[in-house]
Write an enzyme that holds these catalytic residues in place. Sequence first.
Site, PDB file in Angstrom:
ATOM      1  N   GLU A   1       0.796  -1.083   0.051  1.00 46.81           N
ATOM      2  CA  GLU A   1      -0.135   0.082   0.041  1.00 46.81           C
ATOM      3  C   GLU A   1       0.945   1.252  -0.117  1.00 46.81           C
ATOM      4  O   GLU A   1       0.702   2.384  -0.486  1.00 46.81           O
ATOM      5  CB  GLU A   1      -0.979  -0.113   1.342  1.00 46.81           C
TER       6      GLU A   1
ATOM      7  N   LEU B   1      21.189 -28.977  -2.279  1.00 50.53           N
ATOM      8  CA  LEU B   1      19.718 -28.164  -1.671  1.00 50.53           C
ATOM      9  C   LEU B   1      19.986 -26.831  -1.896  1.00 50.53           C
ATOM     10  O   LEU B   1      19.485 -26.152  -0.806  1.00 50.53           O
ATOM     11  CB  LEU B   1      19.673 -28.709  -0.366  1.00 50.53           C
TER      12      LEU B   1
ATOM     13  N   GLU C   1      11.869 -33.225  -0.182  1.00 45.30           N
ATOM     14  CA  GLU C   1      12.472 -33.935  -1.357  1.00 45.30           C
ATOM     15  C   GLU C   1      12.903 -35.269  -1.145  1.00 45.30           C
ATOM     16  O   GLU C   1      13.967 -35.727  -1.911  1.00 45.30           O
ATOM     17  CB  GLU C   1      13.492 -32.953  -2.272  1.00 45.30           C
TER      18      GLU C   1
ATOM     19  N   GLY D   1      13.653 -39.375   0.160  1.00 47.76           N
ATOM     20  CA  GLY D   1      13.243 -40.629  -0.580  1.00 47.76           C
ATOM     21  C   GLY D   1      11.976 -41.062  -0.072  1.00 47.76           C
ATOM     22  O   GLY D   1      11.140 -40.410   0.566  1.00 47.76           O
TER      23      GLY D   1
ATOM     24  N   THR E   1      11.111 -41.249   3.766  1.00 50.87           N
ATOM     25  CA  THR E   1      10.744 -39.899   4.510  1.00 50.87           C
ATOM     26  C   THR E   1       9.421 -39.474   3.986  1.00 50.87           C
ATOM     27  O   THR E   1       8.594 -38.902   4.748  1.00 50.87           O
ATOM     28  CB  THR E   1      11.881 -38.983   3.928  1.00 50.87           C
TER      29      THR E   1
ATOM     30  N   SER F   1       6.440 -41.198   5.350  1.00 51.97           N
ATOM     31  CA  SER F   1       6.294 -40.991   6.801  1.00 51.97           C
ATOM     32  C   SER F   1       5.164 -39.639   6.866  1.00 51.97           C
ATOM     33  O   SER F   1       4.633 -39.833   7.937  1.00 51.97           O
ATOM     34  CB  SER F   1       7.565 -40.879   7.263  1.00 51.97           C
TER      35      SER F   1
END
Length: 360
Positions: A73, A226, A304, A306, A309, A312
Amino acid sequence: MESWKDYLSFSVESKINFANPMNHQQLMFRCLHLAQFGQGMVAPNPMVGSLLLYGDKIIGEGWHRAFGEAHAEVNAINDVTEPFLLAASTLYVNLEPCSHHGKTPPCTDFIISKGIKKVVIGMIDPFAAVNGNGVRLLREAGIDVTVNVLEAECRELNKRFITYQTEKRPYIILKWAQSADGYIGRSGKRVHISNPLSRVLTHQLRSTSSAILVGTNTVLADDPQLNVRHWFGKNPLRVSIDKEKRIPARAKILDGSQETLLFTFEENALLPNVEYEKLDPSNSIPEQIIKSLYKRNIRCVLIEGGTFTIESFLSIGMWDEAFVFHSPQLLLNGVKAPELNLFSFKEEQIGDNRLQIFKR
């Protein structure tokens, strides 16, 4: 948003002169378009765009450019070259103006001080320090306020921010690539499944995430960096799970080049720019991780990891979106891809890869 390009990117447009007066919805779409310029730069703040309409002409536009800098704004109002027109203009903004002192002063005070008489707002801000107070202050100052214009679209744009505020956790995105025969990779061996364009898109997605999470096996097999080296923007917080201290000190995620967080069952030696947090093995690992990331002000985490993971998180319903890249490549054997028995809400062809996007 018709494709992944629309989902994650925007195009630049100049100010618009409308031949005929536009309605609230069309002008709010413009605010949403402007807001996306802050993508990847404003977190943990939401993306916000704003404009001022005088008659049938937009006389000022702005967006929140970076965390800690002026809000949309303020930038829109300061973009007006003839300030005497403000009192006869209508301010449009996709999110309720802030009414509290944070990194910057309250936008409500600034709007009121400029003599603006009409404000159109896309949605109420769920942040507890605002959440209706901005609208109340504007109305108490005699301003005509319209709310909830394109509310669904406004919520979609800032779904990560809204999830953090309302569900008290980060927005969770799952991502993986799988071969035509349903494998995510080979055990202990790095395999490129997605094509180069899909990898660029992945890095673009990383640039809009606050953190990126992988499991121990992914670190050991792929030794990932990463980061967002194939795109531009901020590198996310690197997060991994190293319950049994299997990740070697030479791993790239421990090179100190960006912030890294490791979850573990044991105390670990101190490394530069690496933080360790102990897990309770008797409680849910995904829930502990998400709770910790929430406390660290992480608005969105990209997982990202496997299959183990990812599943889960899938198994306890702790996810919001999933990006699944399908390659024509055959692996014949390896690690089976996660199973997601849902219909995708969007599909896109990216070279020889097919991208499916799922929502929980």
